[in-house]
Write an enzyme that holds these catalytic residues in place. Sequence first.
Site, short mmCIF file in Angstrom:
data_model
loop_
_atom_site.label_atom_id
_atom_site.label_comp_id
_atom_site.label_asym_id
_atom_site.label_seq_id
_atom_site.Cartn_x
_atom_site.Cartn_y
_atom_site.Cartn_z
N CYS A 1 -15.88 150.64 108.82
CA CYS A 1 -16.04 151.88 109.59
C CYS A 1 -17.42 151.92 110.23
O CYS A 1 -17.56 152.28 111.41
CB CYS A 1 -15.86 153.11 108.69
SG CYS A 1 -14.24 153.28 107.93
N CYS B 1 -17.44 153.11 103.90
CA CYS B 1 -16.59 152.03 104.44
C CYS B 1 -17.39 151.13 105.39
O CYS B 1 -17.76 151.55 106.48
CB CYS B 1 -15.40 152.69 105.15
SG CYS B 1 -14.43 151.59 106.18
#
Length: 122
Positions: free
Chosen positions: A33, A30
Amino acid sequence: MATIDITEKTFDATITDNSIVLLDFWAGWCAPCRMFAPTFTAASEKHPEIVFAKVDTEAEQGLAAAAGISSIPTLMAFRDKVLVFSQPGALNASSLDEVIAGVQNLDMAAVHASIAAQQASA
């Protein structure tokens, strides 16, 4: 304080044994993230009185499902064993500071009273 990793086995004890816990639900693939990770780590160093924990949603799929995670990153904050904040999306440093200040400044007596009232009416 450095961030810690949370698993299904350590989740309950971490929430129960600490006054304030911030959880970052993330995954290695991600991009948002990965962008949020340094901000989260920097905040953990500024606030050693708070537990900053990370949950790898790939490794801890059961925990992520139990937490209702449908988008990552998701930040959750617990205060005195109560979930008081949950929001998907990467925050910038100032927004994370605002969340932390808000959690620290909560009137937990009022929060517990509100929970009790909701439970009584249910």
